[in-house]
Write a protein that holds these residues in place. Structure first.
Motif, PDB file in Angstrom:
ATOM      1  N   ALA A  82     -40.367 -83.700  35.060  1.00  0.00           N
ATOM      2  CA  ALA A  82     -39.912 -83.170  33.774  1.00  0.00           C
ATOM      3  C   ALA A  82     -41.067 -82.552  32.997  1.00  0.00           C
ATOM      4  O   ALA A  82     -40.921 -81.477  32.392  1.00  0.00           O
ATOM      5  CB  ALA A  82     -39.246 -84.275  32.957  1.00  0.00           C
ATOM      6  N   VAL A  83     -42.215 -83.204  33.015  1.00  0.00           N
ATOM      7  CA  VAL A  83     -43.383 -82.668  32.315  1.00  0.00           C
ATOM      8  C   VAL A  83     -43.807 -81.340  32.938  1.00  0.00           C
ATOM      9  O   VAL A  83     -44.096 -80.372  32.221  1.00  0.00           O
ATOM     10  CB  VAL A  83     -44.544 -83.688  32.316  1.00  0.00           C
ATOM     11  CG1 VAL A  83     -45.847 -83.054  31.881  1.00  0.00           C
ATOM     12  CG2 VAL A  83     -44.205 -84.864  31.413  1.00  0.00           C
ATOM     13  N   ILE A  84     -43.821 -81.266  34.260  1.00  0.00           N
ATOM     14  CA  ILE A  84     -44.198 -80.018  34.936  1.00  0.00           C
ATOM     15  C   ILE A  84     -43.237 -78.896  34.563  1.00  0.00           C
ATOM     16  O   ILE A  84     -43.647 -77.771  34.272  1.00  0.00           O
ATOM     17  CB  ILE A  84     -44.236 -80.219  36.472  1.00  0.00           C
ATOM     18  CG1 ILE A  84     -45.370 -81.166  36.863  1.00  0.00           C
ATOM     19  CG2 ILE A  84     -44.366 -78.897  37.203  1.00  0.00           C
ATOM     20  CD1 ILE A  84     -46.744 -80.651  36.519  1.00  0.00           C
ATOM     21  N   VAL A  85     -41.940 -79.182  34.543  1.00  0.00           N
ATOM     22  CA  VAL A  85     -40.945 -78.159  34.190  1.00  0.00           C
ATOM     23  C   VAL A  85     -41.161 -77.674  32.755  1.00  0.00           C
ATOM     24  O   VAL A  85     -41.165 -76.464  32.494  1.00  0.00           O
ATOM     25  CB  VAL A  85     -39.509 -78.708  34.376  1.00  0.00           C
ATOM     26  CG1 VAL A  85     -38.479 -77.818  33.709  1.00  0.00           C
ATOM     27  CG2 VAL A  85     -39.199 -78.870  35.853  1.00  0.00           C
ATOM     28  N   PHE A  86     -41.362 -78.595  31.813  1.00  0.00           N
ATOM     29  CA  PHE A  86     -41.516 -78.191  30.420  1.00  0.00           C
ATOM     30  C   PHE A  86     -42.845 -77.488  30.160  1.00  0.00           C
ATOM     31  O   PHE A  86     -42.907 -76.549  29.370  1.00  0.00           O
ATOM     32  CB  PHE A  86     -41.323 -79.384  29.478  1.00  0.00           C
ATOM     33  CG  PHE A  86     -39.885 -79.723  29.268  1.00  0.00           C
ATOM     34  CD1 PHE A  86     -39.053 -78.890  28.542  1.00  0.00           C
ATOM     35  CD2 PHE A  86     -39.339 -80.879  29.806  1.00  0.00           C
ATOM     36  CE1 PHE A  86     -37.719 -79.182  28.349  1.00  0.00           C
ATOM     37  CE2 PHE A  86     -38.002 -81.188  29.625  1.00  0.00           C
ATOM     38  CZ  PHE A  86     -37.192 -80.342  28.888  1.00  0.00           C
ATOM     39  N   VAL A  87     -43.912 -77.918  30.820  1.00  0.00           N
ATOM     40  CA  VAL A  87     -45.190 -77.225  30.664  1.00  0.00           C
ATOM     41  C   VAL A  87     -45.091 -75.811  31.241  1.00  0.00           C
ATOM     42  O   VAL A  87     -45.560 -74.843  30.641  1.00  0.00           O
ATOM     43  CB  VAL A  87     -46.349 -78.025  31.326  1.00  0.00           C
ATOM     44  CG1 VAL A  87     -47.597 -77.188  31.460  1.00  0.00           C
ATOM     45  CG2 VAL A  87     -46.639 -79.275  30.514  1.00  0.00           C
ATOM     46  N   THR A  88     -44.456 -75.682  32.393  1.00  0.00           N
ATOM     47  CA  THR A  88     -44.267 -74.360  32.992  1.00  0.00           C
ATOM     48  C   THR A  88     -43.426 -73.468  32.087  1.00  0.00           C
ATOM     49  O   THR A  88     -43.743 -72.284  31.896  1.00  0.00           O
ATOM     50  CB  THR A  88     -43.604 -74.485  34.378  1.00  0.00           C
ATOM     51  OG1 THR A  88     -44.411 -75.334  35.200  1.00  0.00           O
ATOM     52  CG2 THR A  88     -43.442 -73.139  35.046  1.00  0.00           C
ATOM     53  N   LEU A  89     -42.361 -74.022  31.519  1.00  0.00           N
ATOM     54  CA  LEU A  89     -41.521 -73.254  30.602  1.00  0.00           C
ATOM     55  C   LEU A  89     -42.318 -72.812  29.377  1.00  0.00           C
ATOM     56  O   LEU A  89     -42.269 -71.645  28.980  1.00  0.00           O
ATOM     57  CB  LEU A  89     -40.311 -74.082  30.172  1.00  0.00           C
ATOM     58  CG  LEU A  89     -39.393 -73.431  29.144  1.00  0.00           C
ATOM     59  CD1 LEU A  89     -38.757 -72.169  29.704  1.00  0.00           C
ATOM     60  CD2 LEU A  89     -38.337 -74.421  28.693  1.00  0.00           C
ATOM     61  N   TYR A 135     -40.906 -65.551  21.299  1.00  0.00           N
ATOM     62  CA  TYR A 135     -41.290 -66.191  22.554  1.00  0.00           C
ATOM     63  C   TYR A 135     -42.545 -67.048  22.367  1.00  0.00           C
ATOM     64  O   TYR A 135     -42.621 -68.179  22.865  1.00  0.00           O
ATOM     65  CB  TYR A 135     -41.559 -65.147  23.645  1.00  0.00           C
ATOM     66  CG  TYR A 135     -40.373 -64.786  24.498  1.00  0.00           C
ATOM     67  CD1 TYR A 135     -39.665 -65.756  25.197  1.00  0.00           C
ATOM     68  CD2 TYR A 135     -39.970 -63.471  24.634  1.00  0.00           C
ATOM     69  CE1 TYR A 135     -38.595 -65.423  25.998  1.00  0.00           C
ATOM     70  CE2 TYR A 135     -38.890 -63.123  25.434  1.00  0.00           C
ATOM     71  CZ  TYR A 135     -38.211 -64.104  26.111  1.00  0.00           C
ATOM     72  OH  TYR A 135     -37.149 -63.781  26.903  1.00  0.00           O
ATOM     73  N   ILE A 136     -43.526 -66.526  21.662  1.00  0.00           N
ATOM     74  CA  ILE A 136     -44.774 -67.281  21.433  1.00  0.00           C
ATOM     75  C   ILE A 136     -44.490 -68.532  20.615  1.00  0.00           C
ATOM     76  O   ILE A 136     -44.995 -69.620  20.926  1.00  0.00           O
ATOM     77  CB  ILE A 136     -45.837 -66.386  20.760  1.00  0.00           C
ATOM     78  CG1 ILE A 136     -46.339 -65.345  21.765  1.00  0.00           C
ATOM     79  CG2 ILE A 136     -46.993 -67.215  20.218  1.00  0.00           C
ATOM     80  CD1 ILE A 136     -47.263 -64.308  21.184  1.00  0.00           C
ATOM     81  N   ILE A 137     -43.686 -68.402  19.582  1.00  0.00           N
ATOM     82  CA  ILE A 137     -43.344 -69.569  18.760  1.00  0.00           C
ATOM     83  C   ILE A 137     -42.616 -70.611  19.607  1.00  0.00           C
ATOM     84  O   ILE A 137     -42.917 -71.806  19.532  1.00  0.00           O
ATOM     85  CB  ILE A 137     -42.498 -69.138  17.542  1.00  0.00           C
ATOM     86  CG1 ILE A 137     -43.357 -68.339  16.562  1.00  0.00           C
ATOM     87  CG2 ILE A 137     -41.875 -70.341  16.853  1.00  0.00           C
ATOM     88  CD1 ILE A 137     -42.574 -67.659  15.457  1.00  0.00           C
ATOM     89  N   GLY A 138     -41.658 -70.179  20.427  1.00  0.00           N
ATOM     90  CA  GLY A 138     -40.929 -71.110  21.288  1.00  0.00           C
ATOM     91  C   GLY A 138     -41.833 -71.801  22.297  1.00  0.00           C
ATOM     92  O   GLY A 138     -41.734 -73.013  22.514  1.00  0.00           O
ATOM     93  N   GLY A 176     -44.562 -63.766  25.722  1.00  0.00           N
ATOM     94  CA  GLY A 176     -44.795 -63.315  24.351  1.00  0.00           C
ATOM     95  C   GLY A 176     -46.070 -62.517  24.201  1.00  0.00           C
ATOM     96  O   GLY A 176     -46.100 -61.467  23.553  1.00  0.00           O
ATOM     97  N   ILE A 177     -47.133 -62.999  24.819  1.00  0.00           N
ATOM     98  CA  ILE A 177     -48.417 -62.289  24.737  1.00  0.00           C
ATOM     99  C   ILE A 177     -48.306 -60.919  25.396  1.00  0.00           C
ATOM    100  O   ILE A 177     -48.758 -59.910  24.844  1.00  0.00           O
ATOM    101  CB  ILE A 177     -49.537 -63.141  25.372  1.00  0.00           C
ATOM    102  CG1 ILE A 177     -49.829 -64.354  24.489  1.00  0.00           C
ATOM    103  CG2 ILE A 177     -50.801 -62.323  25.589  1.00  0.00           C
ATOM    104  CD1 ILE A 177     -50.685 -65.419  25.147  1.00  0.00           C
ATOM    105  N   LEU A 182     -39.278 -55.312  20.410  1.00  0.00           N
ATOM    106  CA  LEU A 182     -40.045 -56.036  21.426  1.00  0.00           C
ATOM    107  C   LEU A 182     -41.099 -56.929  20.778  1.00  0.00           C
ATOM    108  O   LEU A 182     -41.290 -58.069  21.196  1.00  0.00           O
ATOM    109  CB  LEU A 182     -40.696 -55.049  22.396  1.00  0.00           C
ATOM    110  CG  LEU A 182     -41.537 -55.639  23.508  1.00  0.00           C
ATOM    111  CD1 LEU A 182     -40.730 -56.600  24.370  1.00  0.00           C
ATOM    112  CD2 LEU A 182     -42.116 -54.527  24.367  1.00  0.00           C
ATOM    113  N   LYS A 183     -41.739 -56.425  19.736  1.00  0.00           N
ATOM    114  CA  LYS A 183     -42.761 -57.228  19.062  1.00  0.00           C
ATOM    115  C   LYS A 183     -42.144 -58.457  18.394  1.00  0.00           C
ATOM    116  O   LYS A 183     -42.682 -59.565  18.486  1.00  0.00           O
ATOM    117  CB  LYS A 183     -43.511 -56.393  18.042  1.00  0.00           C
ATOM    118  CG  LYS A 183     -44.765 -57.066  17.538  1.00  0.00           C
ATOM    119  CD  LYS A 183     -45.641 -56.088  16.818  1.00  0.00           C
ATOM    120  CE  LYS A 183     -47.056 -56.584  16.841  1.00  0.00           C
ATOM    121  NZ  LYS A 183     -48.003 -55.596  16.379  1.00  0.00           N
TER     122      LYS A 183
END
Length: 185
Positions: free
Chosen positions: A93-100, A36-39, A108-109, A29-30
């Protein structure tokens, strides 16, 4: 005193049970949470970089790039009549990518938090469960629309959220086992 004694919920009944040792699920999990954090950070930095490039290009042209984008979209078969449609498309598109990016960072956190302290696994399970549900719905949408393509990318895109939920459930079961050592799961 709260937080004075840390029990990492050792692997009860496993091959190497011992107080304070992390289980395989916690380590997995870690690692997944760090990925996830890196992505998420990569996606957010990519958006900032694209914004920088776009503003540099507008400064070089001395005005808006919207008319040029409308022409490019129309050449590629999109029926866009004015700049407001391009602006709405870019904004979406910006909203989708920022949300992702933010959801990957949050997952990740919460995953690192759950790996370090299994008592706090529930928020991670909620977020990773929502991610899995979204992935399944997106896959079902592509099947219904006849755009589904079974490839390595598809397997990875579905497999990572499944792995995330499975690891979270494993950590939760180990937490519950540690609370009631005599219970069988």
């Amino acid at each position: 005193m709260r937080g004075a004694g840390v029990d990492n919920y050792s692997n009860y009944g496993g091959s190497n049970p011992g107080y304070g040792e992390r289980s395989g699920a916690q380590c997995g999990l870690k690692v997944l949470a760090i990925l996830y954090i890196i992505g998420g950070a990569f996606i957010l930095l990519w958006i900032l970089y694209m914004w920088f490039l776009f503003s540099q290009a507008e400064a070089a042209v001395g005005g808006s790039l919207t008319p040029m984008l409308v022409q490019e979209f129309n050449k590629n078969g999109f029926d866009i009549s004015d700049g407001s449609e391009v602006a709405a498309l870019v904004f979406a598109a910006v909203i989708v990518f920022v949300t992702l990016g933010l959801s990957l960072l949050l997952t990740g956190i919460l995953g690192i938090r759950a790996a370090n302290n299994p008592e706090k696994v529930t928020p991670y399970l909620v977020i990773s469960g929502l991610s899995l549900a979204f992935t399944i719905l997106n896959t079902m949408r592509s099947i219904v629309a006849n755009t589904f393509d079974l490839s390595i990318n598809t397997l990875i895109r579905v497999g990572i959220p499944v792995l995330a939920v499975w690891l979270g459930v494993s950590v939760k079961q180990q937490r519950d086992q540690a609370r009631m050592p005599g219970a069988q799961w």
